[in-house]
Every structure is written in structure tokens, then in C-alpha cells.
Design a protein around this motif. Sequence first.
Motif, PDB file in Angstrom:
ATOM      1  N   ALA A   1       0.706  -1.153  -0.018  1.00 18.04           N
ATOM      2  CA  ALA A   1      -0.077   0.110  -0.096  1.00 18.04           C
ATOM      3  C   ALA A   1       0.946   1.340   0.042  1.00 18.04           C
ATOM      4  O   ALA A   1       0.424   2.177  -0.597  1.00 18.04           O
ATOM      5  N   SER A   2       2.033   1.248   0.685  1.00 14.96           N
ATOM      6  CA  SER A   2       2.749   2.413   0.770  1.00 14.96           C
ATOM      7  C   SER A   2       3.921   2.468  -0.386  1.00 14.96           C
ATOM      8  O   SER A   2       4.463   3.476  -0.739  1.00 14.96           O
ATOM      9  N   GLY A   3       3.762   1.424  -1.051  1.00 14.21           N
ATOM     10  CA  GLY A   3       4.849   1.356  -2.384  1.00 14.21           C
ATOM     11  C   GLY A   3       6.144   0.940  -1.959  1.00 14.21           C
ATOM     12  O   GLY A   3       7.058   1.012  -2.776  1.00 14.21           O
ATOM     13  N   VAL A   4       6.433   0.715  -0.572  1.00 14.76           N
ATOM     14  CA  VAL A   4       7.723   0.271  -0.430  1.00 14.76           C
ATOM     15  C   VAL A   4       8.500  -1.033  -1.008  1.00 14.76           C
ATOM     16  O   VAL A   4       9.366  -1.129  -1.323  1.00 14.76           O
ATOM     17  N   VAL A   5       7.462  -1.879  -1.373  1.00 19.42           N
ATOM     18  CA  VAL A   5       7.728  -3.024  -2.066  1.00 19.42           C
ATOM     19  C   VAL A   5       6.762  -3.204  -3.459  1.00 19.42           C
ATOM     20  O   VAL A   5       5.573  -2.962  -3.568  1.00 19.42           O
ATOM     21  N   PRO A   6       7.420  -3.362  -4.436  1.00 19.71           N
ATOM     22  CA  PRO A   6       6.739  -3.374  -5.918  1.00 19.71           C
ATOM     23  C   PRO A   6       5.592  -4.430  -5.851  1.00 19.71           C
ATOM     24  O   PRO A   6       6.091  -5.721  -5.420  1.00 19.71           O
ATOM     25  N   ILE A   7       4.593  -4.288  -6.578  1.00 20.56           N
ATOM     26  CA  ILE A   7       3.810  -5.297  -6.771  1.00 20.56           C
ATOM     27  C   ILE A   7       4.056  -6.518  -7.444  1.00 20.56           C
ATOM     28  O   ILE A   7       3.867  -7.785  -7.002  1.00 20.56           O
ATOM     29  N   GLN A   8       4.960  -6.394  -8.516  1.00 20.23           N
ATOM     30  CA  GLN A   8       5.650  -7.587  -9.226  1.00 20.23           C
ATOM     31  C   GLN A   8       6.341  -8.401  -8.101  1.00 20.23           C
ATOM     32  O   GLN A   8       6.323  -9.549  -8.441  1.00 20.23           O
ATOM     33  N   SER A   9       6.734  -7.947  -7.435  1.00 20.16           N
ATOM     34  CA  SER A   9       7.856  -8.499  -6.370  1.00 20.16           C
ATOM     35  C   SER A   9       6.866  -9.633  -5.389  1.00 20.16           C
ATOM     36  O   SER A   9       7.307 -10.555  -4.923  1.00 20.16           O
ATOM     37  N   GLY A  10       5.801  -8.759  -5.032  1.00 21.81           N
ATOM     38  CA  GLY A  10       4.748  -9.656  -4.274  1.00 21.81           C
ATOM     39  C   GLY A  10       3.983 -10.756  -5.113  1.00 21.81           C
ATOM     40  O   GLY A  10       3.920 -11.846  -4.284  1.00 21.81           O
ATOM     41  N   MET A  11       3.988 -10.535  -6.473  1.00 22.95           N
ATOM     42  CA  MET A  11       3.519 -11.574  -7.296  1.00 22.95           C
ATOM     43  C   MET A  11       4.422 -12.589  -7.319  1.00 22.95           C
ATOM     44  O   MET A  11       3.984 -13.882  -7.060  1.00 22.95           O
ATOM     45  N   PHE A  12       5.854 -12.539  -7.377  1.00 19.88           N
ATOM     46  CA  PHE A  12       6.578 -13.420  -7.643  1.00 19.88           C
ATOM     47  C   PHE A  12       6.794 -14.293  -6.236  1.00 19.88           C
ATOM     48  O   PHE A  12       6.885 -15.397  -6.278  1.00 19.88           O
ATOM     49  N   THR A  13       6.697 -13.390  -5.235  1.00 18.95           N
ATOM     50  CA  THR A  13       6.787 -14.161  -3.774  1.00 18.95           C
ATOM     51  C   THR A  13       5.627 -14.983  -3.619  1.00 18.95           C
ATOM     52  O   THR A  13       5.439 -15.873  -2.963  1.00 18.95           O
ATOM     53  N   PHE A  14       4.418 -14.449  -3.902  1.00 20.01           N
ATOM     54  CA  PHE A  14       3.074 -15.303  -3.830  1.00 20.01           C
ATOM     55  C   PHE A  14       3.395 -16.790  -4.673  1.00 20.01           C
ATOM     56  O   PHE A  14       3.119 -17.753  -3.817  1.00 20.01           O
ATOM     57  N   VAL A  15       3.830 -16.598  -5.768  1.00 20.04           N
ATOM     58  CA  VAL A  15       4.036 -17.992  -6.458  1.00 20.04           C
ATOM     59  C   VAL A  15       5.001 -19.131  -5.827  1.00 20.04           C
ATOM     60  O   VAL A  15       4.697 -20.161  -5.499  1.00 20.04           O
ATOM     61  N   ALA A  16       6.226 -18.388  -5.264  1.00 19.74           N
ATOM     62  CA  ALA A  16       7.150 -19.048  -4.909  1.00 19.74           C
ATOM     63  C   ALA A  16       6.662 -19.842  -3.524  1.00 19.74           C
ATOM     64  O   ALA A  16       7.000 -20.905  -3.159  1.00 19.74           O
ATOM     65  N   LEU A  17       6.012 -19.134  -2.609  1.00 20.50           N
ATOM     66  CA  LEU A  17       5.465 -19.436  -1.470  1.00 20.50           C
ATOM     67  C   LEU A  17       4.577 -20.520  -1.566  1.00 20.50           C
ATOM     68  O   LEU A  17       4.332 -21.617  -0.636  1.00 20.50           O
ATOM     69  N   ALA A  18       3.524 -20.407  -2.406  1.00 19.44           N
ATOM     70  CA  ALA A  18       2.674 -21.490  -2.851  1.00 19.44           C
ATOM     71  C   ALA A  18       3.218 -22.591  -3.130  1.00 19.44           C
ATOM     72  O   ALA A  18       2.635 -23.602  -2.618  1.00 19.44           O
ATOM     73  N   ILE A  19       4.207 -22.612  -4.107  1.00 22.30           N
ATOM     74  CA  ILE A  19       4.831 -23.714  -4.443  1.00 22.30           C
ATOM     75  C   ILE A  19       5.675 -24.584  -3.371  1.00 22.30           C
ATOM     76  O   ILE A  19       5.509 -25.803  -3.044  1.00 22.30           O
ATOM     77  N   ALA A  20       6.083 -23.664  -2.404  1.00 21.88           N
ATOM     78  CA  ALA A  20       6.745 -24.224  -1.172  1.00 21.88           C
ATOM     79  C   ALA A  20       5.809 -25.065  -0.345  1.00 21.88           C
ATOM     80  O   ALA A  20       5.827 -26.114   0.003  1.00 21.88           O
ATOM     81  N   ALA A  21       4.528 -24.486  -0.018  1.00 23.55           N
ATOM     82  CA  ALA A  21       3.580 -24.701   0.676  1.00 23.55           C
ATOM     83  C   ALA A  21       3.097 -26.263   0.234  1.00 23.55           C
ATOM     84  O   ALA A  21       2.976 -27.167   0.994  1.00 23.55           O
ATOM     85  N   LEU A  22       2.903 -26.236  -1.048  1.00 21.89           N
ATOM     86  CA  LEU A  22       2.066 -27.500  -1.491  1.00 21.89           C
ATOM     87  C   LEU A  22       3.195 -28.492  -1.647  1.00 21.89           C
ATOM     88  O   LEU A  22       2.548 -29.630  -1.432  1.00 21.89           O
ATOM     89  N   GLY A  23       4.251 -28.051  -1.788  1.00 20.60           N
ATOM     90  CA  GLY A  23       5.452 -29.323  -1.973  1.00 20.60           C
ATOM     91  C   GLY A  23       5.828 -29.888  -0.594  1.00 20.60           C
ATOM     92  O   GLY A  23       5.788 -31.116  -0.457  1.00 20.60           O
TER      93      GLY A  23
END
Length: 477
Positions: free
Chosen positions: A257-279
Motif C-alpha cells: 500500500a505504501s509502495g515500499v515493495v513493488p507489486i511485481q515482487s509480491g506476485m513472484f513471492t506469492f507463487v514461490a511460497l505457494a509452490i513451497a507450501a504445496l510441495g
Amino acid sequence: MSDVKPLVLDVDGTFLRTDMLMECFWAGLGRAPVATLLASFRHFRHPARLKAELARIAPLRTELLPVNPEIAELALHSRMAGREVVLASASDESLVSRLAADYGLSKSVLASDGETNMKGPQKAEALVETYGVRGFDYAGDARADLPVWEQAENAIVLGRSREAQQLAARGQNVVHYAGGTNWRGLAKALRPHQWVKNGLLVLPLIAAHRFDMATLVPILWGIVAFSAAASSIYIVNDLLDLEADRLHPTKSNRPFASGVVPIQSGMFTFVALAIAALGIAASLNVGFLGIVILYMITSLAYSLRLKRLRWVDIATLAGLYTIRVVAGAAAGQVDVSIYMLIFIFPVFIALGCVKRLTELTLATTDDKLPGRGYGRGDRGDLLNVAGLGTFGALLIFFLYSVSEQGRELYPTTWLTWVAMIPMGLWLVRMVLLGWWGKQDYDPIVFAMKDKLGIGLLMITLSLMFWAAGLWAQWFGG
């Protein structure tokens, strides 16, 4: 720098600490997910059309978008010195024009118009046509800005880039501003303090008195999987709630919300974490994997729609907490009592009400909470439901204590009744603190830091161990 040449500012990642295309995409997912996804697939190969369509589906409140303070200050000083400050962006023209008006910048903007994607060479050509070669200074942040920097008198670069070094080596004047990924902000976006909720996976082990490593180790791995899954969903929730968070007194400081982290970085991190959780979940057992998938789907449904529905959101929150208990049983291969599940659910109904009570008590206006269906007029109803949840939990606990399974696990039944006293005090105290607005926005996180509350829970647990005869078993006597 020359005072007579216009200052041209890129928007996404330069003047703004965010990307308007990504903002529109996530706002669209929150408001009209089907239309947004269809538009994204239909116009994927035509960026200008995609931007125009998403801007139509989810028009942004541009005045809420986070600006880069250093570039905003540069723009202000330039305007005060009499320079024209122009926005040139690959974002849609409708949004760029509104943004320029919000900050009193030049009405002449260069932006994508639904046909031409104003990026890289197209932007450089348009600026040269308007101002001439070396007729402007340009601020940008990405590799795509290189063609524009090459035509500018002065190149203003956010972050350190190879392209900027090349420009400087060729003798062009380059001015650097700080940029790059804020790793601390990204770590904050994962909300690691929320991982304490996943301690609920240990409850089946405690309730069944299965204190052995063969049960504990897979449950600990289950906690890791749930922590990764939860963080991935927190990221999605924050991306869907960008506008609502920016209207909130404290949530406006969240990394996206504050723009400290780019949205694209969040999207990449979401995918990585979801794969880790399911694995990790798949490596434990199929049942646990199914529960993690159910948790993630339910959490996504909550983020997309359910959290905006009165009472449904509280029931969903309670269900998500209850799923954690079931997950602990699946990970450790422990039989979970139906009484435990029925007991846990009203506890979390009460705590869900406490969460909303706290938000309403701390709200600064009588308006409904941003992105939620509650206003201050609902405080009384929330208090009543929290009271019913507390009473229901204690009643079910009592019924469990006199059940066949309860008497088998806790032979000294009267001690389980005594344990209901600190348990009840803890629940009532949590409800009252929410009513008074004297706790954190998340009651579970607050409970993990509340010394008096932790004391009451430890007394309850000690009495339960006593009733089960565990103290005598462990220490003799």
C-alpha cells in the motif's frame, strides 16, 4: 540542469512507487474478477489495449497512489523554479492525466492511448518530436527508459543500473536517486508475526497426549507449510486491498500500500511460497495436502469476496482457524475429537467478532470499515455474537468433560470444570478488550503477547494436564 528545459518524469516506479497497470489488475480482481481475467487473456499481446480496458474496469483513485518522495520533491522545486513538469508513461492516458491534475503538473502528458504503448522507443520518439533532441531532462527507473535517456540532456536514474553506467561512460550527465528492492519491506509483507497462529496445529497432539517425536516432527513441518501458505495469501490479500489499506490509519503503512515493495515482487513471492507450501504438504501425506489446498482456496475466496459480507466473514475466519486444527491432526496422523472441533469453532467466532469490534472502536468515523460490511452501529450485535460464542464454547467443553472420551483422557473430571474458570475469564477479557479498543487489530497475535492472557491459558493447560494425570506421570507422586 537547465532551468528552461522541461522536466519529464516517468510514472511507474519513478514518480509513483507503484505500477498503475498492476494496480488496475489487482483492483479489477477485487471488483470484477471475471471481467479482469478475460480482458487480461484477450489483450495480453496488446499492452495499450489491455491498459485501457483495465483502467475502464477498475478506475483508480490516483490521489491515493504512493509517490516517490524524492522525485515528488524534485518536481515541486522544478515547478517553483518555473519549469514545466511533464508526465510521460506507458500507463493509460486517462490515469496519467488524472495523476498530473492531482499534483498540479503539466496538462500535456504523454501516455498510452489504447493503440500506442508509450514505452521505450515510442516514448523517446514522442518526446523528441515535442521537445527536440537534448530538449528535456528525463527521470526513469528501468531498462526500457534507456532510449529516452539517450535523447535527454540529463538522465535522472532511480537505482543503480548497467544502462546508467553506460550513459555515464559515454559522457552523458547522470543523476542518481536511491532505488531497488526493499528486502525488509518484503519480509514484513510475509507477516511472520502471524505465523504464531499456526501453533494451532499442535492442539490435536496435546489433546490426544501424543507427546512423541514421530507425531511432533511432521506437525512441525506442517506448521512450516501452513506458514508459507498463509504468507502467500497475506500477499494476495494485501494486493487486493490496496485502496482500502490506503484509507486505513495504520494499514496504509503496509509494504504494498505504501509502495515500499513493488507489486511485481509480491506476485513472484506469492507463487514461490505457494509452490513451497504445496510441495511440503505433498511430502507429508495426501490428506494434509488436501487440507492445505482447501485452506488456500478458502482464504482466496475470503480475500476476493467473503470478507466483504457481514457475518459470513466472521464465520469464514473461524473456519480458517478450525482448518488449522484439522491440519495438525492430519499431519501428525492423530485422531481429532469432534468435540474439539465443535469447541474450537465458537471460540474463533468470538475472536472474529473481537477483531471487528476492535476495528470499529478504533475507527475515526461512523462510516463502514473500508472493504468490510460493518459500521459502528454493529458493535452491539458483534458483542452479542461474541458472547454467544463464548457461552457455546464453554458449554461444549463441559459436555466433552462428561463424555466417554473426555472421562477416558481426563479421569479427574472436576478439575476440567475448574479449568473452565480461567478459560472463561480469558474469553470474556478478550471480548471486553475488543469492545474497549484496547488490543491489537488481530486478537490471535495480541493473545500471544498478552502476559495476563497467557497466564490464564497456562493455568487452564496446567489444570487439564492435572486432570489427565500427566503431572503425576511425568514427575511421579
